[in-house]
Design an enzyme around this catalytic site. Structure first.
Site: not given
Length: 255
Positions: A62, A207
């Site tokens: 992400d 991430h």
């Protein structure tokens, strides 16, 4: 006279008890009705994991805030000959267009992570759809392709969000293996967390801005491969056809 007073008190008490009982029964019936109504509208789950008899898993990242680790992560993925799925926020796309183009040029897939990273269930359906469309448009303008995958910010969703994504011809995707890199565990801890949980059809969450992810990523990739898994894009993990998700969020093709 004293006996009459007691009877009146008894009658008053009985009346109060009767009224209270009727009120309680009414509340009970109403609550039961709501329970039946809720049961008739089951929660719609996104895809957390894909039912599969193939030893395949997908790695995803992400990207919502900075891009400090992005280039390093892409270099590691190149070195390990692995393709991943990057879920990008529209505002991140605005700030780092060269990174978006680089992600796509290297053969990774780009997913939609909303335009402004809101809590989607707090939005109206029109606003939620507008969030998704705005991000899709930005990515398409830079890469020539619109995403087919959507991941709700914060992992926050409800039936409206999932159904809206489906109506837009996209898949709503979560994860079943959280690396917890956002908590800044050591690379060794992160690797163990992933390898202990990964299984056929798993989707791993990481991430692009977590400080220890670059150090852990090679270990995670090598560990996944050592378990006999092939690492694929989420879009290649998801089979084509009508599907449903069970209560655990596992995707199954409809019979």
């Amino acid at each position: 006279m004293r006996l009459l007073i007691l009877n009146r008190r008894s009658l008053l008490t009985a009346s109060i008890c009767l009224i209270a009982g009727i009120a309680a029964l009414s509340v009970s019936i109403t609550s039961a009705g709501k329970a039946v109504q809720t049961a008739a509208e089951p929660k719609t789950n996104p895809i957390y994991r894909v039912e599969s008899d193939k030893k395949q898993v997908a790695i995803s990242f992400d990207a919502a805030w900075g891009n400090e680790e992005t280039t390093q992560l892409l270099d590691i993925l190149d070195e390990q000959n692995v393709k991943a799925t990057f879920f990008l926020v529209g505002e991140w796309v605005d700030k780092y267009p060269d990174d978006v183009k680089n992600i796509a040029a290297k053969g990774h897939d780009i997913g939609n992570h909303s335009n402004t990273h809101p809590h989607m269930p707090q939005l109206s359906k029109d606003t939620a759809c507008a969030e998704i469309k705005a991000c899709n448009d930005k990515i398409c303008k830079l890469t020539g392709s619109a995403p087919t995958l959507f991941r709700p910010p914060y992992g926050d969703y409800d039936n409206m969000v999932v159904d809206s994504v489906k109506q837009m011809g996209m898949y709503c995707v979560q994860w079943d293996v959280d690396s917890l890199d956002w908590k800044d565990p050591s690379p060794e801890q992160m690797t163990k967390t992933v390898l202990d949980k990964v299984k056929d059809g798993s989707i791993v969450l990481m991430h692009n801005g977590a400080k220890n992810t670059p150090a852990a990523l090679p270990k995670i990739i090598k560990g996944i491969k050592a378990k006999g898994f092939e690492i694929v894009l989420i879009k290649d993990l998801i089979p084509e056809g009508e599907y449903y998700t069970d209560v655990q969020g596992e995707m199954h093709l409809s019979q």
